[in-house]
Design a protein around this motif. Structure first.
Motif, PDB file in Angstrom:
ATOM      1  N   UNK A  11      27.682 -15.092  34.274  1.00  0.00           N
ATOM      2  CA  UNK A  11      27.982 -16.448  33.824  1.00  0.00           C
ATOM      3  C   UNK A  11      27.479 -17.449  34.859  1.00  0.00           C
ATOM      4  N   UNK A  12      27.045 -18.598  34.362  1.00  0.00           N
ATOM      5  CA  UNK A  12      26.696 -19.710  35.231  1.00  0.00           C
ATOM      6  C   UNK A  12      27.170 -20.992  34.572  1.00  0.00           C
ATOM      7  N   UNK A  13      27.897 -21.812  35.334  1.00  0.00           N
ATOM      8  CA  UNK A  13      28.435 -23.039  34.747  1.00  0.00           C
ATOM      9  C   UNK A  13      27.382 -24.110  34.603  1.00  0.00           C
ATOM     10  N   UNK A  14      26.503 -24.199  35.581  1.00  0.00           N
ATOM     11  CA  UNK A  14      25.502 -25.259  35.547  1.00  0.00           C
ATOM     12  C   UNK A  14      24.398 -24.887  36.510  1.00  0.00           C
ATOM     13  N   UNK A  15      23.408 -25.742  36.571  1.00  0.00           N
ATOM     14  CA  UNK A  15      22.303 -25.476  37.466  1.00  0.00           C
ATOM     15  C   UNK A  15      22.672 -25.499  38.930  1.00  0.00           C
ATOM     16  N   UNK A  16      23.808 -26.061  39.265  1.00  0.00           N
ATOM     17  CA  UNK A  16      24.163 -26.183  40.674  1.00  0.00           C
ATOM     18  C   UNK A  16      25.117 -25.112  41.151  1.00  0.00           C
ATOM     19  N   UNK A  17      25.418 -24.167  40.297  1.00  0.00           N
ATOM     20  CA  UNK A  17      26.319 -23.085  40.708  1.00  0.00           C
ATOM     21  C   UNK A  17      25.581 -21.763  40.600  1.00  0.00           C
ATOM     22  N   UNK A  18      25.877 -20.853  41.515  1.00  0.00           N
ATOM     23  CA  UNK A  18      25.180 -19.575  41.456  1.00  0.00           C
ATOM     24  C   UNK A  18      25.673 -18.729  40.291  1.00  0.00           C
ATOM     25  N   UNK A  19      24.877 -17.734  39.941  1.00  0.00           N
ATOM     26  CA  UNK A  19      25.289 -16.780  38.930  1.00  0.00           C
ATOM     27  C   UNK A  19      26.486 -15.983  39.438  1.00  0.00           C
ATOM     28  N   UNK A  20      27.421 -15.698  38.537  1.00  0.00           N
ATOM     29  CA  UNK A  20      28.560 -14.840  38.865  1.00  0.00           C
ATOM     30  C   UNK A  20      28.452 -13.592  38.012  1.00  0.00           C
ATOM     31  N   UNK A  21      28.399 -12.443  38.661  1.00  0.00           N
ATOM     32  CA  UNK A  21      28.204 -11.175  37.977  1.00  0.00           C
ATOM     33  C   UNK A  21      29.533 -10.481  37.729  1.00  0.00           C
ATOM     34  N   UNK A  22      29.657  -9.847  36.555  1.00  0.00           N
ATOM     35  CA  UNK A  22      30.755  -8.926  36.348  1.00  0.00           C
ATOM     36  C   UNK A  22      30.525  -7.657  37.143  1.00  0.00           C
ATOM     37  N   UNK A  23      31.527  -6.760  37.123  1.00  0.00           N
ATOM     38  CA  UNK A  23      31.434  -5.536  37.922  1.00  0.00           C
ATOM     39  C   UNK A  23      30.578  -4.470  37.253  1.00  0.00           C
ATOM     40  N   UNK A  24      30.209  -4.684  36.016  1.00  0.00           N
ATOM     41  CA  UNK A  24      29.315  -3.752  35.357  1.00  0.00           C
ATOM     42  C   UNK A  24      30.038  -2.775  34.448  1.00  0.00           C
ATOM     43  N   UNK A  25      29.334  -2.350  33.401  1.00  0.00           N
ATOM     44  CA  UNK A  25      29.809  -1.300  32.500  1.00  0.00           C
ATOM     45  C   UNK A  25      28.731  -0.228  32.434  1.00  0.00           C
ATOM     46  N   UNK A  26      29.117   0.986  32.769  1.00  0.00           N
ATOM     47  CA  UNK A  26      28.166   2.087  32.683  1.00  0.00           C
ATOM     48  C   UNK A  26      28.187   2.668  31.281  1.00  0.00           C
ATOM     49  N   UNK A  27      27.040   2.653  30.634  1.00  0.00           N
ATOM     50  CA  UNK A  27      26.921   3.190  29.280  1.00  0.00           C
ATOM     51  C   UNK A  27      26.308   4.585  29.349  1.00  0.00           C
ATOM     52  N   UNK A  28      27.024   5.557  28.821  1.00  0.00           N
ATOM     53  CA  UNK A  28      26.505   6.916  28.678  1.00  0.00           C
ATOM     54  C   UNK A  28      26.219   7.170  27.208  1.00  0.00           C
ATOM     55  N   UNK A  29      25.100   7.824  26.926  1.00  0.00           N
ATOM     56  CA  UNK A  29      24.736   8.158  25.552  1.00  0.00           C
ATOM     57  C   UNK A  29      24.623   9.667  25.448  1.00  0.00           C
ATOM     58  N   UNK A  77      34.310 -17.272  36.253  1.00  0.00           N
ATOM     59  CA  UNK A  77      34.495 -15.851  36.500  1.00  0.00           C
ATOM     60  C   UNK A  77      34.124 -15.079  35.249  1.00  0.00           C
ATOM     61  N   UNK A  78      33.907 -13.798  35.407  1.00  0.00           N
ATOM     62  CA  UNK A  78      33.569 -12.956  34.265  1.00  0.00           C
ATOM     63  C   UNK A  78      34.251 -11.614  34.425  1.00  0.00           C
ATOM     64  N   UNK A  79      34.791 -11.098  33.340  1.00  0.00           N
ATOM     65  CA  UNK A  79      35.487  -9.819  33.331  1.00  0.00           C
ATOM     66  C   UNK A  79      34.854  -8.887  32.313  1.00  0.00           C
ATOM     67  N   UNK A  80      34.381  -7.765  32.781  1.00  0.00           N
ATOM     68  CA  UNK A  80      33.889  -6.746  31.864  1.00  0.00           C
ATOM     69  C   UNK A  80      35.038  -5.766  31.649  1.00  0.00           C
ATOM     70  N   UNK A  81      35.435  -5.626  30.403  1.00  0.00           N
ATOM     71  CA  UNK A  81      36.699  -4.983  30.083  1.00  0.00           C
ATOM     72  C   UNK A  81      36.661  -3.465  30.222  1.00  0.00           C
TER      73      UNK A  81
END
Lengths: 113, 114
Positions: free
Chosen positions: A93-111, A3-7
């Protein structure tokens, strides 16, 4: 399971100041980690990736990320933000070649000019 | 190289209609993927393919079907569209295994089901 968490869902910085986008991951194995960027109404583009080589990874457009196993983190940084950096950023994140990519929910960057 | 192309860019469907989202890549990649992106969420894998004639389910396959008759094309079929399928759909491809290879994304198809 991996799993992945974008803070932060939204980060706002002034042009010319440093950028820090935070990402923590969970994995039972040695993971591969990625940062992707998505500009408005565009597909995703790879910024950088970590695949068990050097822990400090340099990517495109001046971005870099450091893999810290003890903290299970993979934070994205840039010394000086440009207006063109405004976008959505995804930690993946991906654990290995046999597991799909797991995406975080995203961080919106404003400049801000 | 055009990379990964998707058609259409936008589509509005009525409940119960069906449609096919087209995806083509010209990089000779063996691996291809379909994702959906809902507001405020990351991407979820719908289906993937490791080569022509081989497909497998991802995390959210219900309501979708795919086929892979050629290396270049990987169409996604929606049968009996439902409002829950309102989303942005991305097709991607990669030259190596999912966990290690960079994935190249198309520009997306924005689908609304009403």
């Amino acid at each position: 399971a991996q799993s992945v968490t974008q803070l932060d869902s939204h980060v706002s910085v002034s042009e010319g100041t440093p950028v820090l986008l935070r990402c923590n991951y969970s994995s039972s194995y040695s993971p591969s980690l990625f940062w992707y960027v998505q500009h408005p109404n565009k597909g995703l583009q790879l910024l950088l990736k970590y695949t068990s080589a050097a822990t400090l990874v340099k990517g495109i457009n001046g971005f870099e990320a450091e893999f810290k196993k003890s903290e299970t983190s993979f934070h994205l940084t840039k010394p000086s933000a440009h207006m063109s950096d405004a976008a959505e950023y995804f930690c993946v994140v991906s654990e290995s070649g046999n597991t799909p990519l797991v995406f975080g929910k995203g961080t919106r960057l404003s400049v801000i000019a | 190289n055009a990379g990964v192309t998707q058609t259409p860019k936008f589509r509005i469907l009525k409940i119960g209609q069906s449609m096919t989202l087209q995806c083509t890549q010209d990089m000779n990649h063996n691996y291809m993927y379909w994702y959906r992106q809902d507001p405020g969420m990351g991407l979820k894998l719908i289906y993937y393919s490791v080569g022509a004639g081989i497909t497998d389910k991802g995390e959210v396959p219900n309501g979708y079907n795919v086929s892979r008759s050629t290396t270049e094309d990987f169409p996604l079929r929606l049968e009996l569209a439902a409002p829950s399928q309102t989303s942005v759909y991305f097709c991607a491809s990669s030259y190596s295994d999912r966990g290690l290879g960079e994935q190249y994304f198309g520009p997306g198809t924005r689908l609304t089901v009403t």
